[in-house]
Enzyme design. Sequence first.
Site, PDB file in Angstrom:
ATOM      1  CG  PHE A  31      -1.844   1.145   1.346  1.00  9.80           C
ATOM      2  CD1 PHE A  31      -3.031   1.161   0.631  1.00  9.80           C
ATOM      3  CD2 PHE A  31      -1.548   2.221   2.168  1.00  9.80           C
ATOM      4  CE1 PHE A  31      -3.909   2.221   0.724  1.00  9.80           C
ATOM      5  CE2 PHE A  31      -2.427   3.296   2.274  1.00  9.80           C
ATOM      6  CZ  PHE A  31      -3.603   3.293   1.549  1.00  9.80           C
ATOM      7  CG  ASN A  88      -3.739   3.934   6.894  1.00  6.87           C
ATOM      8  OD1 ASN A  88      -4.961   3.878   6.765  1.00  6.87           O
ATOM      9  ND2 ASN A  88      -2.941   4.381   5.945  1.00  6.87           N
ATOM     10  N   PRO A  89      -5.667   0.928   8.894  1.00  6.93           N
ATOM     11  CG  PRO A  89      -7.770   0.567   9.855  1.00  6.93           C
ATOM     12  CD  PRO A  89      -6.638   1.572   9.784  1.00  6.93           C
TER      13      PRO A  89
END
Length: 300
Positions: A92, A194-195
């Site tokens: 990510f 920050n899932p």
Amino acid sequence: MKRQPLRLAILEATRILEDAGVESPRNDAELLAAHVLGVERGRLPMVPLVDPPVIDAIGQLAAQRAKRVPLQHLTGWAALGGITVGVGPGVFVPRPETELLLEWGLELLRGREYPVVVDLCAGSGALALAVANARPDAVVYAVDNDPHALAWARHNADARAEAGDTPIRLYSGDVGDSSIFTELDGLVDLVLCNPPYVPPGGELPPEVIDHDPPQAVFAAEGGLAVFRHAVGTAARLLKPGGGLAIEHDDTHGSAAPTLVSARKVLTGVEDHLDLTGRPRFVTARRAATAPSDGASRAGG
């Protein structure tokens, strides 16, 4: 070969990116040019003329960016806090909005010596490494359940350690596992997370849909499944007065604070806006004393 004006190459790259619908065409064109030249973006005006191969390289990168390949994949890095980390396929890409979450966490740590910090859903390791850079005295733990993300995080952790930053402690694990970090129960000053939080089927730009790992973006239960686990883990890990900061989707401005408030040991729950004015992350602190009723203790 005759040298050519760099500004014309940047203008052409900007036009290509504008036509492709890229959100910040001038910014991206300049960053691509700086990447090709190996200079800081602010030094571009000091390079008026460049060789034709440089022009060609900028054009090729602009063409890839026009296909909505993430800028960070083309340059190989993303910034967070005072550092940059390597990113690419399989991990990510950190977003600018996370800067605000990081700032909140660092402010909470102000005046605390040798704080213990945990980064849940660490991805590239950007948050954990940014904390370690800003607070060399901190003991920073980071965890993720994706082996590809962990490989990137290990690469970045090794690079930051070589640069002189305090090493972080990197683990493979799932925030939904009740046994994760049990040795830290009640000892942590700050939990950052920050899932994955986008509801399945959510509309996102091609840079995200086509390039970010789906497991790092989407979550079940309307986007709140991993968020819920992270809050529970944080409530267990935090020491009295310790803080939690966790990102959420902009549609969760009401649901996210409600989930955090349901943990009776977490107080001072507050939601925060991102750089565009949308609800983006929620913060809370661990109560100084445990709730008096058994049901609340079980829930926290």
